[in-house]
Design an enzyme around this catalytic site. Structure first.
Site, PDB file in Angstrom:
ATOM      1  N   ASP A 298       0.877  -1.175   0.000  1.00 51.94           N
ATOM      2  CA  ASP A 298       0.000   0.000   0.000  1.00 51.94           C
ATOM      3  C   ASP A 298       0.912   1.223   0.000  1.00 51.94           C
ATOM      4  O   ASP A 298       0.992   1.973   0.973  1.00 51.94           O
ATOM      5  CB  ASP A 298      -0.923  -0.013   1.218  1.00 51.94           C
ATOM      6  CG  ASP A 298      -1.898   1.153   1.226  1.00 51.94           C
ATOM      7  OD1 ASP A 298      -2.026   1.826   0.182  1.00 51.94           O
ATOM      8  OD2 ASP A 298      -2.528   1.400   2.266  1.00 51.94           O
ATOM      9  N   ILE A 299       1.600   1.412  -1.106  1.00 48.03           N
ATOM     10  CA  ILE A 299       2.666   2.410  -1.199  1.00 48.03           C
ATOM     11  C   ILE A 299       2.082   3.729  -1.696  1.00 48.03           C
ATOM     12  O   ILE A 299       1.612   3.823  -2.836  1.00 48.03           O
ATOM     13  CB  ILE A 299       3.790   1.924  -2.139  1.00 48.03           C
ATOM     14  CG1 ILE A 299       4.277   0.541  -1.699  1.00 48.03           C
ATOM     15  CG2 ILE A 299       4.925   2.940  -2.159  1.00 48.03           C
ATOM     16  CD1 ILE A 299       4.732   0.447  -0.259  1.00 48.03           C
ATOM     17  N   GLU A 300       2.119   4.751  -0.844  1.00 45.94           N
ATOM     18  CA  GLU A 300       1.503   6.028  -1.172  1.00 45.94           C
ATOM     19  C   GLU A 300       2.470   7.205  -1.078  1.00 45.94           C
ATOM     20  O   GLU A 300       2.060   8.363  -1.203  1.00 45.94           O
ATOM     21  CB  GLU A 300       0.277   6.249  -0.272  1.00 45.94           C
ATOM     22  CG  GLU A 300      -0.743   5.128  -0.426  1.00 45.94           C
ATOM     23  CD  GLU A 300      -2.053   5.382   0.299  1.00 45.94           C
ATOM     24  OE1 GLU A 300      -2.386   6.562   0.519  1.00 45.94           O
ATOM     25  OE2 GLU A 300      -2.744   4.409   0.627  1.00 45.94           O
ATOM     26  N   SER A 301       3.759   6.899  -0.862  1.00 42.17           N
ATOM     27  CA  SER A 301       4.771   7.961  -0.815  1.00 42.17           C
ATOM     28  C   SER A 301       6.144   7.308  -0.891  1.00 42.17           C
ATOM     29  O   SER A 301       6.274   6.086  -0.936  1.00 42.17           O
ATOM     30  CB  SER A 301       4.636   8.788   0.476  1.00 42.17           C
ATOM     31  OG  SER A 301       4.881   7.978   1.613  1.00 42.17           O
TER      32      SER A 301
END
Length: 349
Positions: free
Chosen positions: A168-171
């Site tokens: 869940d890579i958001e940055s």
């Protein structure tokens, strides 16, 4: 024929058996546990906060539970976990949690046919990233040894072996995740367990942080977040905002010929900034997506488990409807025998 309002007797009876995850099915239901999103907005109601992990493995509602989140990781120290209030104890002289109770629950859930997966990242102020293939490979070795089939001095869940990894890579830097997945898969090759590699991209295509990873690395399940964005199901008939076809094509072109797309949805009215819809509209929308994209349709993902307690009729109803109406190959979804009666556990993406 699809049932769009009331649950059928058959679907209600199905809750007496525990559903088992099957990667070839279109009726899997996934959730995230460990962030207590309901509790974060209701600090004065701790009795209704997210329950212990095993509480969500006692019926057929969920097939896969992603433990969230592994939030801080780099190559200069041990990775850091955040599980809201569920675990606060660390190994001596480290920032790494030691959560034996969660480890026990992981094994209980697995005994009930559930897949329990470690989720990396999250959408808060966490510090994470992999900036090169070498970084990804090195971190994959760490994850394998601390959480999966390897050995390590510091295993947060003791001898519990998780069933895979979710991104869940958001940055952060994101060029090293292909190397990360490839190295993990090299470890999987010698294991008897079937591991899952999944990702939770935003519905805006391509995802800003995972785009190259999703097209270049092996992905079993894409839990596309159709919320917190203009491309939520409420805009499904708006070609300028909603694009499911690109996700279907992405899955079909993945190195994994059985890569699936899941419709990610909020599990309650406060679980996301937008995207929560009434049950009838959700069922109508999912019916169309399933009909149009059956070959890559894997099921649904619900954020997050804390809403199961606080919006149970909605969550249970949607899960039962999906399991009753979406195919599992040409036959019903596999089930495992229900467990013997036991104690009741009470204690953002």
């Amino acid at each position: 024929m699809f049932t769009s309002t009331l649950l059928t007797v058959a679907s209600l009876l199905a809750t007496n058996a525990l559903a088992a995850y099957n990667p070839s099915c279109s009726n899997n239901v996934v959730t995230y546990w460990g962030q207590n999103s309901w509790g974060g907005a209701h600090l004065d109601s701790p009795d209704n906060w997210e329950k212990p992990l095993a509480s969500y493995c006692e019926d057929s509602t969920f097939d896969v539970i992603n433990i969230s989140f592994l939030t801080n990781y780099n190559l200069t120290g041990l990775p850091v976990l955040n599980h809201a209030f569920h675990c606060e104890t660390t190994y001596n002289y480290t920032n790494t949690l030691h959560c034996p109770d969660i480890g026990t629950d992981i094994k209980k859930c697995q005994d009930n046919g559930k897949k329990i997966v470690l989720s990396l990242g999250g959408g808060n102020i966490y510090t994470y990233g992999l900036s090169s293939e070498a970084d990804g490979q090195a971190f994959a070795d760490t994850v394998w040894n601390m959480f999966l089939g390897g050995t390590h001095k510091y295993r947060p869940y003791d001898d519990a072996v998780l069933d895979g990894v979710d991104l869940d890579i958001e940055s952060g830097e994101h060029t090293g995740y292909i190397g990360f997945i490839n190295r993990l898969r090299s470890h999987f090759g010698g294991a008897s367990k079937q591991y899952i590699i999944s990702a939770a991209p935003q519905c805006v295509y391509p995802d800003a942080n995972l785009g190259s990873t999703l097209s270049g690395a092996w992905i079993d399940n894409n839990y596309v977040q159709f919320y917190n964005n203009p491309c939520n199901l409420a805009n499904m008939d708006n070609q300028w905002n909603f694009d499911y076809t690109s996700w279907d094509k992405l899955a079909k072109s993945n190195p994994n010929s059985n890569s699936k797309v899941y419709v990610g949805l909020p599990a309650g009215p406060g679980a996301a900034g937008n995207g929560y819809l009434d049950l009838g509209l959700v069922q109508k929308s999912i019916t169309k997506l399933y009909t149009d994209y059956e070959s890559t349709f894997g099921g649904i993902m619900l954020w997050d488990a804390s809403w199961y307690t606080n919006n149970q009729e909605y969550v249970s109803g949607l899960s039962s409807w999906v399991k009753s109406n979406m195919k599992c190959g040409g036959s019903p979804a596999p089930t495992s025998s229900p467990p013997s009666p036991g104690p009741t556990y009470a204690t953002s993406s």
